[in-house]
Design an enzyme around this catalytic site. Structure first.
Site, short mmCIF file in Angstrom:
data_model
loop_
_atom_site.label_atom_id
_atom_site.label_comp_id
_atom_site.label_asym_id
_atom_site.label_seq_id
_atom_site.Cartn_x
_atom_site.Cartn_y
_atom_site.Cartn_z
N HIS A 23 5.48 0.63 12.94
CA HIS A 23 6.62 1.38 13.88
C HIS A 23 6.44 2.96 13.82
CE1 HIS A 23 7.81 3.65 10.25
NE2 HIS A 23 7.52 2.36 9.55
N ASP A 64 3.13 0.92 7.61
CA ASP A 64 1.98 1.42 6.84
C ASP A 64 1.43 0.71 5.84
OD1 ASP A 64 3.91 2.35 5.12
OD2 ASP A 64 3.56 4.23 5.15
#
Length: 479
Positions: free
Chosen positions: A98, A380
């Site tokens: 994102h 992540d």
């Protein structure tokens, strides 16, 4: 007088010869030090490798933080879509993190960063299609969205960002990503034609608004003004996209071992502990509470948005505090690669996703025309283990709006032969992978045979655990 005339003549002759020499070099009529394609002189070839006693370059935490922020005004070079002219692109699978978000944690007793999450096209950073994106998102009721996705907002809209909310910067980052991929894969390689169908797309995201909104931003510039009725976004409840294969005790075992390694490194870092003590005094809380608030997450938001670090009556958190914490984070990433515990965790954590990727590529090779463009919108903690599992050890920790791309190519001269390229943030990392590193030495083609990727996922991963299947690898304790 004669001597003076001779001197002036020789001086003029020397000047003429110098001028001719420079002119000939400029026109490449006489040889100069040859320069290779990578920009290095052939004479310096023996000096590329540092001497054994040379210290590695010092880590620059401020530079690395700028890279992590991924400011969308910076122009970057992209290598996506590069192949010999006789190769045909047949599939692209994209895994993204994102975009820029508001912190997940707050530093206790400090004012939260004053970041506006309302989308305003006239505020920087912006994008030429931001206003059109906002309008198009308001028409999205016709889309199919799995699980709880339909209840999430399709774009951020709070004047003061909520915790973890996508910012305007994050939206713009993925509008840029989508536009870049469109220029390459749609305009140049015609991966999808104007009459594309819903079956040609596969879209999946976790249940966070920031991942859904990032996917929609990228998709909008990739397929401008797309028909919402063709959009089906699947909900993935797991951040590692393990779907129905999440029961893996050994994966959890290696993750726990990795967390112990992280703790051991942290308690040995006296500089880090002193910084935490100093920050805790400034804020007026116990050091343990400050450490638990994960201050680097909040400080990165201040840094990326060019906002002053927080102050109290006692003092201010400053750049030196930030540097020490960020430097430790970078040192932790380096040790993580060396110790291999994270690598073992990553292999088991990402196998379901990589196996799904391989199965899809094999179906396309067999002639199926479905799911030729795939988009996974994630975090992540999704990208990082995938990079590790693939053996791309030099890759930086996933920045905001990072993208990992798998390209499938068909050899036009030998149509049965298929190859893959893997790109991370636009850089070709195909031959950094563990399964294709050696092939690079003997290949004349700038890509990796698909079967090498298939064998890695279907066989080689299990051999590392002395197993023959994913279930066996997940349940067999190491000897």
């Amino acid at each position: 007088m004669l001597f003076r005339n001779r001197f002036l003549f020789l001086l003029a002759l020397a000047a003429l010869l110098a001028f001719l020499s420079l002119s000939l070099q400029f026109l490449h009529l006489i040889p100069v030090n040859s320069v290779r394609e990578d920009g290095l002189s052939t004479k310096s070839r023996k000096r590329i490798m540092p001497e054994l006693l040379t210290e590695p370059p010092a880590i620059d935490p401020v530079y690395e933080a700028h890279v992590y922020c991924n400011i969308p005004t910076i122009v970057e070079r992209s290598m996506e879509g590069h192949a010999p002219h006789y190769f045909k692109l047949v599939s692209v699978q994209v895994l993204i993190r994102h975009g820029d978000r508001y912190p997940l944690y707050a530093i206790p007793k400090t004012k939260r960063p004053d970041i506006d999450c309302m989308l305003q096209p006239n505020r920087k950073p912006s994008h030429p299609q931001l206003e059109a994106f906002i309008k198009h998102m308001s028409k999205g009721s016709a889309a199919q969205m799995g699980g709880s996705l339909s209840s999430l907002p399709r774009y951020p809209s709070h004047s003061l960002c909520e915790m973890g909310e996508l910012t305007q910067t994050g939206v713009v980052q993925h509008l840029k990503n989508g536009q870049l991929l469109r220029d390459i894969y749609i305009n140049k390689h015609k991966l999808l034609l104007s009459d594309w169908t819903a079956k040609q797309l596969y879209l999946e995201t976790t249940g966070k608004s920031r991942t859904l909104q990032s996917a929609l931003a990228l998709l909008y510039t990739f397929l401008p003004d797309f028909d919402w009725k063709k959009i089906n976004i699947r909900h993935q409840w797991s951040t590692i996209f393990c779907s129905g294969s999440c029961n893996c005790p050994m994966r959890n075992h290696y993750l726990e071992e990795e967390q112990r390694r992280q703790y051991s490194l942290r308690v040995k870092n006296n500089d880090l502990e002193n910084i935490y003590v100093d920050m805790a005094k400034i804020v007026g809380i116990p050091t343990r509470q400050l450490r638990a608030s994960n201050p680097i997450d909040s400080l990165l938001c201040y840094f990326c948005h060019n906002v002053s670090f927080p102050c109290t009556k006692t003092g201010c958190i400053d750049m030196e505090h930030f540097k020490v914490i960020k430097r430790h984070q970078l040192e932790d990433e380096r040790e993580r690669q060396e110790k291999k515990l994270y690598f073992l965790y990553a292999l088991l954590a990402t196998h379901p996703l990589l196996n799904q990727t391989v199965n899809r590529l094999q179906r396309i090779v067999e002639g199926k025309k479905e799911e030729v463009f795939v988009l996974y919108s994630a975090h992540d903690v999704t990208l990082s283990p995938v990079l590790s599992a693939l053996g791309i050890t030099d890759a930086r920790f996933p920045r905001f709006a990072a993208r990992l791309v798998f390209e499938l190519w068909q050899d036009g001269k030998r149509p049965k032969d298929h190859f893959i390229r893997i790109l991370y943030n636009g850089a070709d990392v195909t031959f950094q992978t563990s399964f294709c590193r050696d092939y690079y030495k003997q290949s004349t083609k700038p890509m990796c045979p698909l079967e090498k990727f298939v064998n890695f996922v279907k066989r080689d991963v299990f051999l590392i655990f002395n197993s023959s299947s994913y279930y066996d690898a997940c349940h067999r304790r190491p000897l």
